[in-house]
Write an enzyme that holds these catalytic residues in place. Structure first.
Site, PDB file in Angstrom:
ATOM      1  N   ASP A  13       0.822  -1.221   0.000  1.00  0.00           N
ATOM      2  CA  ASP A  13       0.000   0.000   0.000  1.00  0.00           C
ATOM      3  C   ASP A  13       0.850   1.263   0.000  1.00  0.00           C
ATOM      4  OD1 ASP A  13      -2.421  -1.597   0.328  1.00  0.00           O
ATOM      5  OD2 ASP A  13      -1.810  -1.825   2.424  1.00  0.00           O
ATOM      6  N   GLU A  14       2.048   1.204  -0.565  1.00  0.00           N
ATOM      7  CA  GLU A  14       2.962   2.354  -0.521  1.00  0.00           C
ATOM      8  C   GLU A  14       2.683   3.387  -1.608  1.00  0.00           C
ATOM      9  OE1 GLU A  14       5.369  -1.358   0.671  1.00  0.00           O
ATOM     10  OE2 GLU A  14       4.113  -0.782  -1.042  1.00  0.00           O
ATOM     11  N   HIS A  41      -4.255  -1.404  -6.583  1.00  0.00           N
ATOM     12  CA  HIS A  41      -3.657  -0.089  -6.715  1.00  0.00           C
ATOM     13  C   HIS A  41      -4.670   0.871  -7.310  1.00  0.00           C
ATOM     14  CE1 HIS A  41      -2.141  -2.683 -10.083  1.00  0.00           C
ATOM     15  NE2 HIS A  41      -2.751  -1.754 -10.801  1.00  0.00           N
ATOM     16  N   THR A  42      -4.610   2.097  -6.827  1.00  0.00           N
ATOM     17  CA  THR A  42      -5.542   3.138  -7.249  1.00  0.00           C
ATOM     18  C   THR A  42      -4.791   4.189  -8.038  1.00  0.00           C
ATOM     19  OG1 THR A  42      -6.892   2.772  -5.269  1.00  0.00           O
ATOM     20  CG2 THR A  42      -7.217   4.844  -6.457  1.00  0.00           C
ATOM     21  N   THR A 298      -7.572  -1.056  -0.842  1.00  0.00           N
ATOM     22  CA  THR A 298      -8.239  -1.090  -2.139  1.00  0.00           C
ATOM     23  C   THR A 298      -8.974  -2.405  -2.339  1.00  0.00           C
ATOM     24  OG1 THR A 298      -6.472   0.294  -3.036  1.00  0.00           O
ATOM     25  CG2 THR A 298      -7.883  -0.807  -4.623  1.00  0.00           C
ATOM     26  N   LEU A 413       2.924  13.924  -3.605  1.00  0.00           N
ATOM     27  CA  LEU A 413       2.200  14.815  -2.701  1.00  0.00           C
ATOM     28  C   LEU A 413       0.694  14.724  -2.903  1.00  0.00           C
ATOM     29  CD1 LEU A 413       4.661  17.652  -3.559  1.00  0.00           C
ATOM     30  CD2 LEU A 413       4.553  16.579  -1.313  1.00  0.00           C
TER      31      LEU A 413
END
Length: 449
Positions: A13-14, A41-42, A298, A413
């Site tokens: 989840d990085e 993954h999103t 996710t 960011l």
């Protein structure tokens, strides 16, 4: 470009999906080399959000060949749902290829996964319940069903007519569950096979040809280093090898074909499921990180456990993967904090240790030793260069680079592609082993001193 592996440097989840999406622009081929629908993954592109589990992030680029390699385990139902979702959004999957040697998740794998977790009780592992472990177990026991088996109806029917009654014995005798009816499963998977047929290929041969043609290949790992079956926090791990070395086995290439390894880590640490987590915060700061960072899985929607950045596991990830540089994600989540802590070592039974212990029982007793750094009050979301960052944020990143002795090449960011600072070319920058030729130092804004 080069042949580059992107790996998670924590517990998954990085933000690997975003980093892979960014790097995919320069790649010809994007490869998912391990894991299954237990990972997700999103991606946020042009205001649209894409949530994928099996299909590589590069699918959003129509000119990139995307490969689901042999090291993965494939749930046809989920994969076809992802394909349908992409089609509904106007995205073609003509550039998708599936390894014929990948193993297939079947309904009995999911049932056994959930039943086994319940049977473990207080010793549960916190699996996703998607059947990943049982699928890999069948692979190791040499009784699995592979994608190539789906391509031959008579062979598939024969294999499943044997496998399902075998699994029914486990369901009835061990888990006290009703047996599964073979015929509906066989018919369903025969239907899946026809839809998947256009995508199935000899993926290892396809990759070999790409390497010979000197094409740029991006290898995308799922989960993270600390979830690796051999090198993670065993037994609280996944059933495959997310580390960089797993790319070779999972994709079917030699180690000399890998030119560069990029690690991805959050500016803090999260973990899903059970297992030791020394820097976990069970207070209002942990709740703040979870809420601000939208820390929900996710795949399962489970709330992630949150804590301060752990430099001990960070250094371990650098060593195990041979990381050349880092991408630090979600720096913006730390905006507004008065102070930020970083774990630099552990205390275990009254002594300081700076290495990751392989025994989960020892790891569970480790207490974090922190360095405290000043926080920053302004938002970093709109920063687009290192110079735009508040001094405290820059110093924080510099501290992480120094702690792990690896340069930071990318700072994320936010979820969108444009919410990114490219500090140094992550592909063509110096390899970590070459940073200090003849004892000299190379100037870099986020290079360890």
């Amino acid at each position: 470009m080069a042949n580059v592996v992107v790996v998670g440097a924590q517990w998954g989840d990085e933000g690997k999906g975003k980093i892979t999406d960014l790097l995919s622009e320069k790649a010809h081929v994007v490869v998912r080399y391990q894991g299954g629908v237990n990972a997700g993954h999103t991606l946020v592109v042009g205001g649209q959000t894409f949530k994928l589990h099996l299909i590589p992030s590069g699918i959003l680029y129509p000119d990139k060949r995307c490969i689901i390699a042999s090291g993965t385990v494939i749930d046809p139902e989920v994969l076809l749902a992802e394909i349908d979702q992409l089609h509904q959004l106007g995205i073609s999957t003509d550039n998708l290829f599936i390894a014929e040697t990948a193993h297939v998740t079947l309904p009995y794998h999911r049932v056994i996964d959930i039943a086994e977790e319940e049977r473990r009780g207080i010793y549960r592992l916190g699996t996703t319940g998607r059947g990943i472990g049982p699928t890999y177990a069948d692979k190791a026991e040499r009784m699995g069903i592979r994608v190539v088996d789906l391509m031959y109806p008579d062979q598939l029917r024969e294999r499943l007519s044997w496998a399902i009654p075998y699994k029914n014995v486990l369901l009835e005798k061990i888990y006290n569950l009703p047996p599964l009816d073979p015929e509906p499963i066989i018919e369903q998977y025969l239907a899946y096979a026809e839809r998947l047929r256009p995508y199935v290929t000899d993926a290892a041969l396809l990759l070999t040809q790409a390497i010979e043609d000197r094409e740029n290949i991006l290898f995308e790992g799922a989960q993270g280093t600390l979830l690796d079956l051999d090198y993670g926090t065993y037994p609280y791990v996944t059933s495959s090898h997310p580390i960089a070395g797993g790319a070779c086995i999972g994709a079917g290439i030699g180690p000399t074909s890998i030119d560069r390894v990029i690690g991805v880590a959050k500016a803090y640490t999260t973990r899903v499921g059970e297992g030791p987590f020394p820097t976990e915060l069970k207070d209002e700061i942990g709740a703040y990180l979870g809420a601000t960072g939208a820390e929900f899985g996710t795949t399962t929607g489970r709330q992630r456990r949150c804590g301060w950045f752990d430099g001990v596991i960070g250094r371990y990830a650098v060593r195990i993967n041979g990381l050349d540089c880092l991408a630090i994600t979600k720096l913006d989540v730390l905006d507004g904090l008065d102070e930020i802590k970083v774990c630099v070592a552990y205390e275990y039974q009254g002594r300081e240790i700076r290495h990751f212990p392989s025994d989960a029982r020892v790891f569970a007793q480790c207490k974090p030793i922190y360095e405290t750094l000043p926080g920053w009050k302004c938002s970093t979301k709109d920063c687009r260069s290192i110079q735009d960052l508040p001094p405290e944020a820059h110093d924080y990143l510099k501290f992480l680079a120094q702690l792990m002795q690896v340069p930071i090449a990318i700072v994320s960011l936010g979820a969108s592609r444009d919410q990114t600072i490219i500090v140094e070319d992550p592909i063509h920058g110096p390899k970590r082993a070459l940073l200090y030729p003849n004892g000299g130092k190379r100037a870099h804004a986020l290079m360890p001193d």
